[in-house]
Design a protein around this motif. Sequence first.
Motif, PDB file in Angstrom:
ATOM      1  N   VAL A 169       0.892  -1.051  -0.077  1.00  0.00           N
ATOM      2  CA  VAL A 169      -0.146   0.003  -0.155  1.00  0.00           C
ATOM      3  C   VAL A 169       1.041   1.254  -0.009  1.00  0.00           C
ATOM      4  O   VAL A 169       1.936   1.231   0.709  1.00  0.00           O
ATOM      5  CB  VAL A 169      -0.829   0.112   1.367  1.00  0.00           C
ATOM      6  CG1 VAL A 169      -1.694   1.426   1.372  1.00  0.00           C
ATOM      7  CG2 VAL A 169      -1.737  -1.045   1.215  1.00  0.00           C
ATOM      8  N   GLY A 170       0.532   2.390  -0.789  1.00  0.00           N
ATOM      9  CA  GLY A 170       0.966   3.603  -0.696  1.00  0.00           C
ATOM     10  C   GLY A 170       2.700   3.611  -0.795  1.00  0.00           C
ATOM     11  O   GLY A 170       3.079   3.182  -1.819  1.00  0.00           O
ATOM     12  N   ARG A 171       3.380   4.048   0.193  1.00  0.00           N
ATOM     13  CA  ARG A 171       4.645   4.249   0.384  1.00  0.00           C
ATOM     14  C   ARG A 171       5.429   2.962   0.756  1.00  0.00           C
ATOM     15  O   ARG A 171       6.655   2.756   0.609  1.00  0.00           O
ATOM     16  CB  ARG A 171       4.824   5.210   1.369  1.00  0.00           C
ATOM     17  CG  ARG A 171       4.411   6.552   1.148  1.00  0.00           C
ATOM     18  CD  ARG A 171       4.586   7.677   2.258  1.00  0.00           C
ATOM     19  NE  ARG A 171       4.335   8.828   2.127  1.00  0.00           N
ATOM     20  CZ  ARG A 171       3.174   9.379   2.007  1.00  0.00           C
ATOM     21  NH1 ARG A 171       1.721   8.536   2.319  1.00  0.00           N
ATOM     22  NH2 ARG A 171       2.695  10.600   1.756  1.00  0.00           N
ATOM     23  N   THR A 172       4.689   1.659   0.982  1.00  0.00           N
ATOM     24  CA  THR A 172       5.366   0.507   1.458  1.00  0.00           C
ATOM     25  C   THR A 172       5.186  -0.445   0.232  1.00  0.00           C
ATOM     26  O   THR A 172       4.292  -1.207   0.236  1.00  0.00           O
ATOM     27  CB  THR A 172       4.905  -0.152   2.646  1.00  0.00           C
ATOM     28  OG1 THR A 172       4.871   0.913   3.671  1.00  0.00           O
ATOM     29  CG2 THR A 172       5.621  -1.270   3.107  1.00  0.00           C
ATOM     30  N   ALA A 173       6.089  -0.484  -0.541  1.00  0.00           N
ATOM     31  CA  ALA A 173       6.121  -1.547  -1.884  1.00  0.00           C
ATOM     32  C   ALA A 173       4.671  -1.567  -2.292  1.00  0.00           C
ATOM     33  O   ALA A 173       4.201  -2.612  -2.193  1.00  0.00           O
ATOM     34  CB  ALA A 173       6.755  -2.703  -1.409  1.00  0.00           C
ATOM     35  N   PRO A 174       4.064  -0.659  -2.900  1.00  0.00           N
ATOM     36  CA  PRO A 174       2.869  -0.474  -3.511  1.00  0.00           C
ATOM     37  C   PRO A 174       2.552  -1.814  -4.709  1.00  0.00           C
ATOM     38  O   PRO A 174       3.357  -1.965  -5.428  1.00  0.00           O
ATOM     39  CB  PRO A 174       2.463   0.744  -4.062  1.00  0.00           C
ATOM     40  CG  PRO A 174       3.804   1.154  -4.208  1.00  0.00           C
ATOM     41  CD  PRO A 174       4.864   0.668  -3.474  1.00  0.00           C
TER      42      PRO A 174
END
Length: 518
Positions: free
Chosen positions: A134-139
């Motif tokens: 999700v989002g900033r963590t390995a989307p």
Amino acid sequence: MAAAVLVAALTAGCAGWNTVPGHPVAAPQPLPTVADYYAQRVEWRPCPENPEADCGDIRIPVDYADPGAQAITMPLVRLRATNPERRLGALTMNPGGPGESGYQQVLDALDPDDTGLRKFRVRYDLIGFDPRGVGRTAPVRCLDDPATDAYYATDFTPTSADQLTKVAAAHRDYAASCLRNTGRLLGFVGTEFVAKDMDLLRSALGEPKLNYLGFSYGSRLGLYYAEEFPDRVGRMLLDSVDDPSSAPDRWEFDETSTFPVSTRLAPRDQVVYDMLSTCAARSDCPLGPDPDAAMTALRALIDKVDATPIPVDDGRKLGSNLALLGLFETTYDTSYQKRFEQAIVAAQRGDGTPLAKLADRYVGRGENGRFSSSDPAFWAIQCANDDPARYRTKTEEQIMDALSRVAERYAVSGPLFGANRVFSTPLCLFWQVPPSRASTGVEAKGAPTIVLLNNTGDPATPLADAEHVADTLADAVLVVNEHDGHIAFDNGSECVDGIVLGFFFDGEVPARGTRCRN
């Protein structure tokens, strides 16, 4: 050859795991053991987005069974307690989805207009993170932006064999793109992995217990954490409860099954009817004084744009699927009433822009035409939660035949959304990675009392689901709020807000059977 392609896809995509649009980040060096990941401590620094916030990160293993193979970076944001002398610890949270950004949720608490999360900051450090994928963590990455637009322009109310073929192809291509563009990580974005990441986060913060506030899907995440780490749960409150025993919309494929035909409107159709009734009660209602006539006219509008899509001001066309997605978005909260009315009137006049913008909000499409990771992450996480034994047991022809039969039944109680939702939401049936955890209830034996909170008229996470979770948990108290809409906290109820703050600040567990009426 198919197996070779699958292996290649599973091992691809490593360099792009830690990326947001325009900001590639190389995959970090993995650590040898899980214990090494637990030894991390967050190094905080002022955030580039706002120096009042602190930013940091930790490494998390892609696969906890093989921690030394590959790792990803989980960015973190912190808003420090404004009264440090009375600080109670760190409060971690998740806004739901799955696919919404907990990092952004905490960052938004700096907004002076925020009336909810900033209240906790008096005595807690607020900690935000994006779950893996999700989002900033390995989307999770799936279709590119133009192809995603085309996917949502698909007619998901097929009436011919050719249209059924196009529906199947749309889902097949979407699922294949997720594996192709996300790679091996796609098999490790399930909620059970995020729960483990949350315990690494707790440890890296130096906190002995995890205090947690979860909304909607965020409640499932909290439940998984409490099941895995019951002795490490601090104060946990779950608002709008997502029942972990429920699987995504895979529907039922037993040829001998019968599908009950209800004469009552399905929940989302009922919300739309209620909004039409709210409008009809006013003398200035633009949709007319008769909600039944207005509902008939709305269904006629959907049929009209299905046959001949109408223009949107950015060059797209509004067909039936985008129109229904826009209407579906308005069913989440009564605050959409005005936009709901205006969008219908505009579409009746040939302008699809307002409904398209509501649909864009639902699927995470920005005004620049770029899609966030929210919708791909939603499907990746949802499809990871089901019985692995049911994975890919039917042919595509059998799937589409079954969906056609189910759609006929659902259209009876859901004349507006029924058939469309059957054909637009079975993406997990075409998913190319098997589920990683069966859909089962959570007991969380040994955890302290978990407080559950749910609105009576919540169409997204129904009260019945919250009641089932409360009955399944070893120690839980359910607070029922007599109100419509999704999410109870910070939505106008002094009773609800008082209970939430009393629990987190003073450890006050509400009495069983508590109901809020204001």
